[in-house]
Design an enzyme around this catalytic site. Sequence first.
Site, PDB file in Angstrom:
ATOM      1  N   TYR A  34      -8.590  13.389  -7.112  1.00 22.44           N
ATOM      2  CA  TYR A  34      -7.550  13.304  -8.113  1.00 22.44           C
ATOM      3  C   TYR A  34      -6.967  14.624  -8.528  1.00 22.44           C
ATOM      4  O   TYR A  34      -5.791  14.224  -8.619  1.00 22.44           O
ATOM      5  CB  TYR A  34      -8.545  12.333  -9.325  1.00 22.44           C
ATOM      6  CG  TYR A  34      -7.349  12.088 -10.355  1.00 22.44           C
ATOM      7  CD1 TYR A  34      -6.681  10.715 -10.046  1.00 22.44           C
ATOM      8  CD2 TYR A  34      -7.265  12.679 -11.608  1.00 22.44           C
ATOM      9  CE1 TYR A  34      -5.764  10.388 -11.196  1.00 22.44           C
ATOM     10  CE2 TYR A  34      -6.445  12.282 -12.488  1.00 22.44           C
ATOM     11  CZ  TYR A  34      -5.544  10.970 -12.314  1.00 22.44           C
ATOM     12  OH  TYR A  34      -4.851  10.873 -13.369  1.00 22.44           O
ATOM     13  N   LYS A  76      -3.188  15.360  -8.212  1.00 24.20           N
ATOM     14  CA  LYS A  76      -2.078  15.510  -9.134  1.00 24.20           C
ATOM     15  C   LYS A  76      -1.317  16.906  -9.405  1.00 24.20           C
ATOM     16  O   LYS A  76      -0.017  17.075  -9.695  1.00 24.20           O
ATOM     17  CB  LYS A  76      -2.709  15.134 -10.618  1.00 24.20           C
ATOM     18  CG  LYS A  76      -3.235  13.762 -10.868  1.00 24.20           C
ATOM     19  CD  LYS A  76      -2.087  12.869 -10.667  1.00 24.20           C
ATOM     20  CE  LYS A  76      -2.296  11.379 -11.083  1.00 24.20           C
ATOM     21  NZ  LYS A  76      -1.384  10.471 -11.150  1.00 24.20           N
ATOM     22  N   ASP A  89       1.013  -1.235   0.018  1.00 27.00           N
ATOM     23  CA  ASP A  89      -0.151  -0.122  -0.130  1.00 27.00           C
ATOM     24  C   ASP A  89       0.894   1.323   0.030  1.00 27.00           C
ATOM     25  O   ASP A  89       1.548   1.459   1.021  1.00 27.00           O
ATOM     26  CB  ASP A  89      -0.955   0.026   1.271  1.00 27.00           C
ATOM     27  CG  ASP A  89      -1.962   1.197   1.370  1.00 27.00           C
ATOM     28  OD1 ASP A  89      -1.733   2.182   0.395  1.00 27.00           O
ATOM     29  OD2 ASP A  89      -2.810   1.187   2.166  1.00 27.00           O
TER      30      ASP A  89
END
Length: 333
Positions: free
Chosen positions: A155, A159, A63
């Site tokens: 997301y 990023k 992980d």
Amino acid sequence: MNTTQKIAVITGAGAGVGRAAADEFARHGYDVALLSRDADRLTRAAAQIEAGFGVRALAIPTDVADSKAVDAAASRVEETLGPIDVWVNVAMATAFAPVSALTAEEIERGTRVTYLGQVHGMMAALSRMRKRNRGTIVNVGSALAYRSVPLQSVYCGAKFAIRGFTDSLRSEIIHDKLKVHLTMVELPAINTPQFDWAMNKMGKRARPVAPIFQPEVAARAIFFAATHRRREVWLGFSTVKAILANRVAPALIDRYLARAGYTGQVTDEPLRRDESGNLFDPVPGDYGAHGRFDGEARRHSWEMFTDRHRTLFWGLAGIGAVSLLRAAVKRRS
């Protein structure tokens, strides 16, 4: 131990772009270490790579949100395969939902995997490459690292953060006069299982915004970035347009996405599984590199822009802005 064999580590290698990237490096003769959470899927991928390409493939269930686990994986790679030449950060987890529907725990988990997962990879790789004064780290980003869209705040935020961290680290590497190369690849929409297993609170199945490319296209861009001295690689003309047009007319794009950003990312099909997806736990199943969009995904991209094309970039920025303005005028009329 074969000390002359090149070694690549790929995070998120159980499926999607990471799986395709592992194949691409193996195709070029690299031994590969595969990191992701699902042990069964990772073991199958490693066996397929060894059988298909004749290289060593080491599966390490990891992980990437756990910094100690990532560092332990890096140590195991070097003990088993040899010194790491290339480290590729691909692993991600996200949610398709408006911010108002997300919990703080969900945002934190997505950020830990997608952002801190790459930070942990950079730290693990750099600590070993620094001692040898060689190596390459490839961070996989997105057009959404420059231009955010609705329903993907987790997301997009991650990023953006990766790009900021990467730029800071690059300056430090230059200051320390290290022969370690740090690069980032910004991707367009890719046909991966992400759109079937990501957390989804929209009630409908998610889809990437066209044009869509096959994961092998992304894998080739990642390998190019790893083997050429480029600061950054932008894959696909859609990525170039999104990044550069946002620099010219961000407010116009805000309004455009407010109208079209929802319908472009959600289908009319109802969800076929629990909405929690793979955010906290991996989704079981024999997933591979591809998602469900093989029928429309492109197998090639003739456009791969790097920092060596700056003059052309700004010309395209103007073209992209004009195209958006024309589209907006047509819609209003």
